[in-house]
Design an enzyme around this catalytic site. Structure first.
Site, PDB file in Angstrom:
ATOM      1  N   ILE A 155      16.265 -20.388 -13.480  1.00  0.00           N
ATOM      2  CA  ILE A 155      16.751 -21.069 -12.268  1.00  0.00           C
ATOM      3  C   ILE A 155      15.900 -22.306 -11.969  1.00  0.00           C
ATOM      4  O   ILE A 155      16.441 -23.392 -11.714  1.00  0.00           O
ATOM      5  CB  ILE A 155      16.747 -20.091 -11.064  1.00  0.00           C
ATOM      6  CG1 ILE A 155      17.751 -18.951 -11.310  1.00  0.00           C
ATOM      7  CG2 ILE A 155      17.073 -20.821  -9.765  1.00  0.00           C
ATOM      8  CD1 ILE A 155      17.660 -17.799 -10.320  1.00  0.00           C
ATOM      9  N   THR A 232      14.595 -19.849  -2.329  1.00  0.00           N
ATOM     10  CA  THR A 232      15.810 -19.093  -2.679  1.00  0.00           C
ATOM     11  C   THR A 232      15.436 -17.919  -3.572  1.00  0.00           C
ATOM     12  O   THR A 232      16.313 -17.317  -4.190  1.00  0.00           O
ATOM     13  CB  THR A 232      16.831 -19.981  -3.433  1.00  0.00           C
ATOM     14  OG1 THR A 232      16.170 -20.549  -4.565  1.00  0.00           O
ATOM     15  CG2 THR A 232      17.410 -21.062  -2.555  1.00  0.00           C
ATOM     16  N   SER A 233      14.134 -17.592  -3.644  1.00  0.00           N
ATOM     17  CA  SER A 233      13.731 -16.572  -4.613  1.00  0.00           C
ATOM     18  C   SER A 233      13.596 -15.195  -3.963  1.00  0.00           C
ATOM     19  O   SER A 233      14.498 -14.360  -4.101  1.00  0.00           O
ATOM     20  CB  SER A 233      12.449 -17.002  -5.306  1.00  0.00           C
ATOM     21  OG  SER A 233      12.286 -16.262  -6.481  1.00  0.00           O
ATOM     22  N   ARG A 234      12.505 -14.945  -3.267  1.00  0.00           N
ATOM     23  CA  ARG A 234      12.335 -13.687  -2.537  1.00  0.00           C
ATOM     24  C   ARG A 234      11.519 -13.969  -1.285  1.00  0.00           C
ATOM     25  O   ARG A 234      10.536 -14.732  -1.334  1.00  0.00           O
ATOM     26  CB  ARG A 234      11.616 -12.628  -3.389  1.00  0.00           C
ATOM     27  CG  ARG A 234      12.499 -11.941  -4.421  1.00  0.00           C
ATOM     28  CD  ARG A 234      13.600 -11.075  -3.798  1.00  0.00           C
ATOM     29  NE  ARG A 234      14.453 -10.443  -4.782  1.00  0.00           N
ATOM     30  CZ  ARG A 234      15.557 -10.962  -5.307  1.00  0.00           C
ATOM     31  NH1 ARG A 234      15.955 -12.163  -4.920  1.00  0.00           N
ATOM     32  NH2 ARG A 234      16.274 -10.297  -6.180  1.00  0.00           N
ATOM     33  N   ASP A 258      16.830 -18.978   1.938  1.00  0.00           N
ATOM     34  CA  ASP A 258      17.984 -18.103   1.663  1.00  0.00           C
ATOM     35  C   ASP A 258      17.528 -16.649   1.645  1.00  0.00           C
ATOM     36  O   ASP A 258      18.343 -15.736   1.578  1.00  0.00           O
ATOM     37  CB  ASP A 258      18.614 -18.468   0.311  1.00  0.00           C
ATOM     38  CG  ASP A 258      19.875 -17.651   0.040  1.00  0.00           C
ATOM     39  OD1 ASP A 258      20.749 -17.610   0.944  1.00  0.00           O
ATOM     40  OD2 ASP A 258      19.989 -17.054  -1.041  1.00  0.00           O
ATOM     41  N   GLU A 263      14.269  -9.344   5.585  1.00  0.00           N
ATOM     42  CA  GLU A 263      15.734  -9.462   5.551  1.00  0.00           C
ATOM     43  C   GLU A 263      16.453  -8.119   5.456  1.00  0.00           C
ATOM     44  O   GLU A 263      17.631  -8.022   5.803  1.00  0.00           O
ATOM     45  CB  GLU A 263      16.174 -10.376   4.393  1.00  0.00           C
ATOM     46  CG  GLU A 263      15.972  -9.779   3.011  1.00  0.00           C
ATOM     47  CD  GLU A 263      16.505 -10.697   1.902  1.00  0.00           C
ATOM     48  OE1 GLU A 263      16.116 -11.874   1.874  1.00  0.00           O
ATOM     49  OE2 GLU A 263      17.297 -10.207   1.074  1.00  0.00           O
ATOM     50  N   HIS A 295      20.864 -14.805   2.067  1.00  0.00           N
ATOM     51  CA  HIS A 295      20.791 -14.378   0.664  1.00  0.00           C
ATOM     52  C   HIS A 295      22.142 -14.542  -0.038  1.00  0.00           C
ATOM     53  O   HIS A 295      22.735 -13.568  -0.521  1.00  0.00           O
ATOM     54  CB  HIS A 295      20.312 -12.917   0.572  1.00  0.00           C
ATOM     55  CG  HIS A 295      19.594 -12.624  -0.720  1.00  0.00           C
ATOM     56  ND1 HIS A 295      18.441 -11.891  -0.783  1.00  0.00           N
ATOM     57  CD2 HIS A 295      19.876 -12.980  -1.997  1.00  0.00           C
ATOM     58  CE1 HIS A 295      18.047 -11.779  -2.038  1.00  0.00           C
ATOM     59  NE2 HIS A 295      18.907 -12.442  -2.796  1.00  0.00           N
ATOM     60  N   GLN A 296      22.610 -15.768  -0.062  1.00  0.00           N
ATOM     61  CA  GLN A 296      23.930 -16.031  -0.645  1.00  0.00           C
ATOM     62  C   GLN A 296      23.876 -16.966  -1.850  1.00  0.00           C
ATOM     63  O   GLN A 296      24.920 -17.366  -2.371  1.00  0.00           O
ATOM     64  CB  GLN A 296      24.883 -16.611   0.412  1.00  0.00           C
ATOM     65  CG  GLN A 296      24.564 -18.044   0.830  1.00  0.00           C
ATOM     66  CD  GLN A 296      25.584 -18.615   1.788  1.00  0.00           C
ATOM     67  OE1 GLN A 296      25.519 -18.389   2.983  1.00  0.00           O
ATOM     68  NE2 GLN A 296      26.525 -19.382   1.281  1.00  0.00           N
ATOM     69  N   ALA A 297      22.660 -17.306  -2.313  1.00  0.00           N
ATOM     70  CA  ALA A 297      22.564 -18.299  -3.386  1.00  0.00           C
ATOM     71  C   ALA A 297      23.306 -17.851  -4.645  1.00  0.00           C
ATOM     72  O   ALA A 297      23.843 -18.669  -5.386  1.00  0.00           O
ATOM     73  CB  ALA A 297      21.100 -18.596  -3.699  1.00  0.00           C
ATOM     74  N   PHE A 298      23.348 -16.546  -4.877  1.00  0.00           N
ATOM     75  CA  PHE A 298      23.998 -16.016  -6.091  1.00  0.00           C
ATOM     76  C   PHE A 298      25.510 -15.940  -5.940  1.00  0.00           C
ATOM     77  O   PHE A 298      26.213 -15.623  -6.911  1.00  0.00           O
ATOM     78  CB  PHE A 298      23.483 -14.588  -6.364  1.00  0.00           C
ATOM     79  CG  PHE A 298      24.013 -13.598  -5.357  1.00  0.00           C
ATOM     80  CD1 PHE A 298      23.456 -13.519  -4.098  1.00  0.00           C
ATOM     81  CD2 PHE A 298      25.103 -12.798  -5.658  1.00  0.00           C
ATOM     82  CE1 PHE A 298      23.966 -12.639  -3.144  1.00  0.00           C
ATOM     83  CE2 PHE A 298      25.619 -11.918  -4.710  1.00  0.00           C
ATOM     84  CZ  PHE A 298      25.046 -11.838  -3.453  1.00  0.00           C
TER      85      PHE A 298
HETATM   86  P1  NAD Z   1      13.125 -16.139 -14.805  1.00  0.00           P
HETATM   87  O1  NAD Z   1      12.455 -14.880 -15.225  1.00  0.00           O
HETATM   88  O2  NAD Z   1      13.979 -16.870 -15.776  1.00  0.00           O
HETATM   89  O3  NAD Z   1      12.038 -17.171 -14.232  1.00  0.00           O
HETATM   90  C1  NAD Z   1      10.965 -16.784 -13.407  1.00  0.00           C
HETATM   91  C2  NAD Z   1       9.771 -17.651 -13.776  1.00  0.00           C
HETATM   92  O4  NAD Z   1       8.717 -17.359 -12.869  1.00  0.00           O
HETATM   93  C3  NAD Z   1       9.248 -17.375 -15.197  1.00  0.00           C
HETATM   94  O5  NAD Z   1       9.147 -18.584 -15.914  1.00  0.00           O
HETATM   95  C4  NAD Z   1       7.887 -16.733 -14.954  1.00  0.00           C
HETATM   96  O6  NAD Z   1       6.944 -17.034 -15.967  1.00  0.00           O
HETATM   97  C5  NAD Z   1       7.517 -17.378 -13.626  1.00  0.00           C
HETATM   98  N1  NAD Z   1       6.426 -16.701 -12.955  1.00  0.00           N
HETATM   99  C6  NAD Z   1       6.096 -15.394 -12.973  1.00  0.00           C
HETATM  100  N2  NAD Z   1       4.966 -15.197 -12.264  1.00  0.00           N
HETATM  101  C7  NAD Z   1       4.581 -16.403 -11.790  1.00  0.00           C
HETATM  102  C8  NAD Z   1       3.491 -16.856 -10.997  1.00  0.00           C
HETATM  103  N3  NAD Z   1       2.547 -16.018 -10.567  1.00  0.00           N
HETATM  104  N4  NAD Z   1       3.417 -18.174 -10.688  1.00  0.00           N
HETATM  105  C9  NAD Z   1       4.357 -19.037 -11.146  1.00  0.00           C
HETATM  106  N5  NAD Z   1       5.400 -18.663 -11.922  1.00  0.00           N
HETATM  107  C10 NAD Z   1       5.514 -17.367 -12.228  1.00  0.00           C
HETATM  108  O7  NAD Z   1      13.947 -15.722 -13.505  1.00  0.00           O
HETATM  109  P2  NAD Z   1      15.142 -16.543 -12.831  1.00  0.00           P
HETATM  110  O8  NAD Z   1      16.435 -16.029 -13.337  1.00  0.00           O
HETATM  111  O9  NAD Z   1      14.836 -17.991 -12.890  1.00  0.00           O
HETATM  112  O10 NAD Z   1      15.022 -16.009 -11.323  1.00  0.00           O
HETATM  113  C11 NAD Z   1      13.909 -16.353 -10.522  1.00  0.00           C
HETATM  114  C12 NAD Z   1      13.942 -15.573  -9.228  1.00  0.00           C
HETATM  115  O11 NAD Z   1      15.052 -16.008  -8.435  1.00  0.00           O
HETATM  116  C13 NAD Z   1      14.196 -14.056  -9.380  1.00  0.00           C
HETATM  117  O12 NAD Z   1      12.999 -13.359  -9.655  1.00  0.00           O
HETATM  118  C14 NAD Z   1      14.768 -13.682  -8.044  1.00  0.00           C
HETATM  119  O13 NAD Z   1      13.715 -13.281  -7.190  1.00  0.00           O
HETATM  120  C15 NAD Z   1      15.366 -14.989  -7.507  1.00  0.00           C
HETATM  121  N6  NAD Z   1      16.838 -14.915  -7.367  1.00  0.00           N
HETATM  122  C16 NAD Z   1      17.379 -15.138  -6.131  1.00  0.00           C
HETATM  123  C17 NAD Z   1      18.766 -15.092  -5.968  1.00  0.00           C
HETATM  124  C18 NAD Z   1      19.426 -15.369  -4.631  1.00  0.00           C
HETATM  125  O14 NAD Z   1      20.628 -15.095  -4.492  1.00  0.00           O
HETATM  126  N7  NAD Z   1      18.749 -15.932  -3.656  1.00  0.00           N
HETATM  127  C19 NAD Z   1      19.569 -14.790  -7.066  1.00  0.00           C
HETATM  128  C20 NAD Z   1      18.970 -14.594  -8.316  1.00  0.00           C
HETATM  129  C21 NAD Z   1      17.603 -14.661  -8.460  1.00  0.00           C
END
Ligand code: NAD
Length: 330
Positions: A155, A232-234, A258, A263, A295-298
């Site tokens: 992402i 948009t991550s966690r 997001d 939440e 939490h709607q990014a997906f």
């Molecule tokens: P991914 O595994 O492809 O990428 C995650 C990256 O984070 C990796 O490159 C990893 O090396 C890096 N990482 C791990 N620990 C780290 C640290 N301490 N510091 C910096 N970087 C670090 O995952 P992705 O598919 O890109 O998804 C990323 C995140 O997005 C998921 O873990 C999830 O929490 C979030 N997400 C949110 C939604 C949403 O609807 N809001 C939907 C999907 C995913």
């Protein structure tokens, strides 16, 4: 295979049923979140299917194992809501969905950034009231600005590619460099340097113990004054109360969320007729330079379709004794 599907909203029920049409697993849809109190609803289900705000801790897993559950499938990429070590100890397999449209989240993150920077939601509310003034709606060009991406995986790299198209300079922080990010001219720097130099900071790393509150009072003190933070991550990546303080002093110039630390008790429900007792979220949504989505990014046709198809595939693979492509290591 009998499968209890927790946190099952209407769209989950119809789309998972469609994806399951050929496989024919027996799906038991449960609207409630999985918690210690609701785990009993999965009695006799070999599989349990969950989402991001279900509580899959050691106690819940113990209860599920005792009731006959052998696999937990989360309809998400992140799995911070699952105690994977406890599951392994109980002999429960855990699978997730890694291969669904990363564009869905990256594009939404860009949308949130634009909405905060260019005050798009505020402007829309104004014009509905017949107010066409521009006071308070000024943003800045993204072109030429520095964008810091924390977590440059699937992402984060797509987010970076879109911002590269805007003409931004890219800084990244990750444990594992991604050649796709470097090919855009992105430079990896320590997280403190990224915070200090970026006009926009976007979080795309998973929530682990090591990344919990990666954005906190100390790191916010070091951000470039007026920077915009996008998450948009966690939710747990950001110390939300520290972010509120940074917004109050102007240290943070804008915040787009997001996801939110607390939440689980709020998102995916209509609480518009109830008194919300969470003062932090209420304070957040009161700022003119904050946007919060639930939490709607997906939530795109493409992503949901892939999530449901992969979930059914994992259930079928498990039932047939085939290797699990998306198994989470303990
Ligand atoms: P991914 O595994 O492809 O990428 C995650 C990256 O984070 C990796 O490159 C990893 O090396 C890096 N990482 C791990 N620990 C780290 C640290 N301490 N510091 C910096 N970087 C670090 O995952 P992705 O598919 O890109 O998804 C990323 C995140 O997005 C998921 O873990 C999830 O929490 C979030 N997400 C949110 C939604 C949403 O609807 N809001 C939907 C999907 C995913």
């Amino acid at each position: 295979m009998k499968t209890a599907v927790f946190s099952a909203r209407r769209y989950d029920q119809s789309l998972l049923s469609q994806a399951n049409a050929q496989a024919g697993h027996e799906l038991v849809f449960i609207q409630d979140r999985l918690t210690a109190d609701t785990a009993r609803l999965a009695e006799g289900c070999t599989a349990v299917c969950v989402f991001v705000n279900d509580n899959v801790d050691a106690a819940v897993l113990g209860r599920l194992a005792a009731q006959g559950t052998r696999i937990v499938a989360t309809r998400s990429t992140g799995y911070n809501h699952i105690d994977a070590a406890a599951a392994a100890a109980l002999g429960i397999a855990v699978v997730r969905v890694t291969d669904y449209s990363p564009h869905s989240v990256a594009e939404f993150a860009v949308g949130l950034l634009l909405a905060v920077n260019r005050k798009i939601a505020r402007a829309s509310l104004r014009t509905r009231e017949g107010n066409f003034e521009l006071d308070g709606l000024m943003g800045f060009d993204l072109h030429g600005k520095t964008v810091g991406v924390i977590g440059t995986g699937k992402i984060g790299a797509i987010f970076a590619r879109i911002l590269h198209g805007f003409g931004c300079t890219l800084l990244g922080h990750d444990l594992t460099p991604n050649p796709a990010f470097e090919a855009l001219g992105g430079r990896y720097v320590p997280v403190d340097e990224l915070m200090a130099r970026s006009d926009v900071i976007s979080l795309h790393c998973p929530l682990f113990e090591s990344t919990h509150h990666i954005v906190n009072a100390a790191s916010l003190a070091g951000v470039k004054r007026g920077a915009i933070l996008v998450n948009t991550s966690r939710g747990g990546l950001v110390d939300t109360e520290a972010a509120v303080q940074a917004l109050k002093t102007g240290q943070l110039g804008g915040l787009a969320l997001d996801v939110y630390e607390q939440e689980a008790s709020l998102f995916f429900q209509d609480l518009s007729s109830t008194i919300i007792t969470d003062d932090v979220i209420q304070r957040l949504v009161s700022f003119p330079n904050v946007i919060v989505t639930g939490h709607q990014a997906f939530f795109t046709v493409e992503a949901i379709g892939q999530i449901m198809a992969t979930t059914v595939e994992s259930l079928s693979d498990f039932e047939a004794g085939r290797p699990l492509r998306n198994r989470i290591p303990a």
